[in-house]
Design a protein around this motif. Structure first.
Motif, PDB file in Angstrom:
ATOM      1  N   UNK A 157      39.068  38.794  33.238  1.00 43.87           N
ATOM      2  CA  UNK A 157      39.357  39.429  33.594  1.00 43.87           C
ATOM      3  C   UNK A 157      39.836  39.753  35.143  1.00 43.87           C
ATOM      4  N   UNK A 158      39.868  38.737  36.128  1.00 48.35           N
ATOM      5  CA  UNK A 158      40.190  38.365  36.802  1.00 48.35           C
ATOM      6  C   UNK A 158      41.487  37.571  37.094  1.00 48.35           C
ATOM      7  N   UNK A 159      41.501  36.555  35.907  1.00 47.63           N
ATOM      8  CA  UNK A 159      43.277  36.157  35.905  1.00 47.63           C
ATOM      9  C   UNK A 159      43.820  37.038  34.975  1.00 47.63           C
ATOM     10  N   UNK A 160      43.780  37.805  34.399  1.00 45.09           N
ATOM     11  CA  UNK A 160      44.180  39.179  33.912  1.00 45.09           C
ATOM     12  C   UNK A 160      44.622  40.107  34.559  1.00 45.09           C
ATOM     13  N   UNK A 161      44.433  40.377  35.230  1.00 44.07           N
ATOM     14  CA  UNK A 161      44.736  41.281  36.493  1.00 44.07           C
ATOM     15  C   UNK A 161      45.343  40.221  37.758  1.00 44.07           C
ATOM     16  N   UNK A 162      45.775  39.396  37.951  1.00 44.44           N
ATOM     17  CA  UNK A 162      46.145  38.444  39.011  1.00 44.44           C
ATOM     18  C   UNK A 162      47.733  38.855  37.781  1.00 44.44           C
ATOM     19  N   UNK A 163      47.577  39.404  36.972  1.00 42.29           N
ATOM     20  CA  UNK A 163      49.429  39.482  36.204  1.00 42.29           C
ATOM     21  C   UNK A 163      49.706  40.403  36.175  1.00 42.29           C
ATOM     22  N   UNK A 164      48.583  41.845  36.016  1.00 40.71           N
ATOM     23  CA  UNK A 164      48.828  43.018  35.715  1.00 40.71           C
ATOM     24  C   UNK A 164      47.737  43.249  36.466  1.00 40.71           C
ATOM     25  N   UNK A 165      48.496  43.781  37.767  1.00 38.44           N
ATOM     26  CA  UNK A 165      46.877  44.251  38.660  1.00 38.44           C
ATOM     27  C   UNK A 165      47.290  46.070  38.761  1.00 38.44           C
ATOM     28  N   UNK A 166      48.056  46.680  37.770  1.00 40.25           N
ATOM     29  CA  UNK A 166      48.027  48.164  37.496  1.00 40.25           C
ATOM     30  C   UNK A 166      47.152  48.622  36.496  1.00 40.25           C
ATOM     31  N   UNK A 167      46.361  47.263  35.667  1.00 50.01           N
ATOM     32  CA  UNK A 167      45.734  47.734  34.710  1.00 50.01           C
ATOM     33  C   UNK A 167      44.386  48.427  34.706  1.00 50.01           C
ATOM     34  N   UNK A 168      44.410  49.989  34.911  1.00 49.05           N
ATOM     35  CA  UNK A 168      42.839  50.787  35.175  1.00 49.05           C
ATOM     36  C   UNK A 168      41.696  49.779  34.402  1.00 49.05           C
ATOM     37  N   UNK A 169      41.960  50.188  33.365  1.00 51.86           N
ATOM     38  CA  UNK A 169      41.247  49.916  32.719  1.00 51.86           C
ATOM     39  C   UNK A 169      40.460  47.694  32.936  1.00 51.86           C
ATOM     40  N   UNK A 170      41.376  47.067  33.458  1.00 46.85           N
ATOM     41  CA  UNK A 170      40.516  45.903  33.691  1.00 46.85           C
ATOM     42  C   UNK A 170      40.184  45.714  34.691  1.00 46.85           C
ATOM     43  N   UNK A 171      40.510  46.578  35.590  1.00 47.65           N
ATOM     44  CA  UNK A 171      39.963  46.812  36.796  1.00 47.65           C
ATOM     45  C   UNK A 171      38.658  47.693  36.632  1.00 47.65           C
ATOM     46  N   UNK A 172      38.430  48.065  35.793  1.00 51.38           N
ATOM     47  CA  UNK A 172      36.754  48.473  35.294  1.00 51.38           C
ATOM     48  C   UNK A 172      36.157  47.757  34.426  1.00 51.38           C
ATOM     49  N   UNK A 173      36.967  46.959  33.686  1.00 46.59           N
ATOM     50  CA  UNK A 173      36.216  45.695  32.721  1.00 46.59           C
ATOM     51  C   UNK A 173      35.588  44.307  33.941  1.00 46.59           C
TER      52      UNK A 173
END
Length: 122
Positions: free
Chosen positions: A34-50
């Protein structure tokens, strides 16, 4: 849960890998994915929660708290971030702060059963 990443098959693959690790309860691997995804899409609220869930399940409660706060920062109108923040705070024995988070969740979703139940339990 599969997240739509139409613009990048690689990011879609990362999200799917994170979900698979989460579903298998491989929490450290899920957190990393999930952290890897957030490095490219930091505004994804759903990813921050996961990401927060995976950190919480890995025992990194303070880091989970920070992830949930990132979700709230990006969308303060959704109750889910506050509910999850409340859970992380409760696990840290920060009951008053947890209660505040659950109350804030109810402010955004007055019929929220989870926040209501958590407040009653506190």
């Amino acid at each position: 849960m599969i997240f739509p990443f139409k613009s990048s098959p690689r990011l879609r693959e990362l999200a799917q890998n994170a979900d698979r690790a989460r579903d298998a309860k491989q929490w450290p691997e899920a957190a990393l994915a999930y952290r890897n995804v957030l490095t490219r899409y930091p505004n994804r609220v759903d990813m921050w929660i996961q990401y927060g869930h995976a950190l919480k399940e890995s025992g990194y409660l303070v880091d989970a708290e920070l992830a949930y706060r990132q979700a709230i920062q990006r969308d303060a109108a959704k109750s889910e971030g506050y509910i999850q923040l409340g859970h992380a705070l409760k696990l840290q024995n920060r009951r008053d702060e947890a209660a505040d988070a659950y109350r804030e969740a109810l402010r955004h979703d007055p019929d929220g059963a989870v926040a209501t139940a958590e407040l009653s339990a506190l």
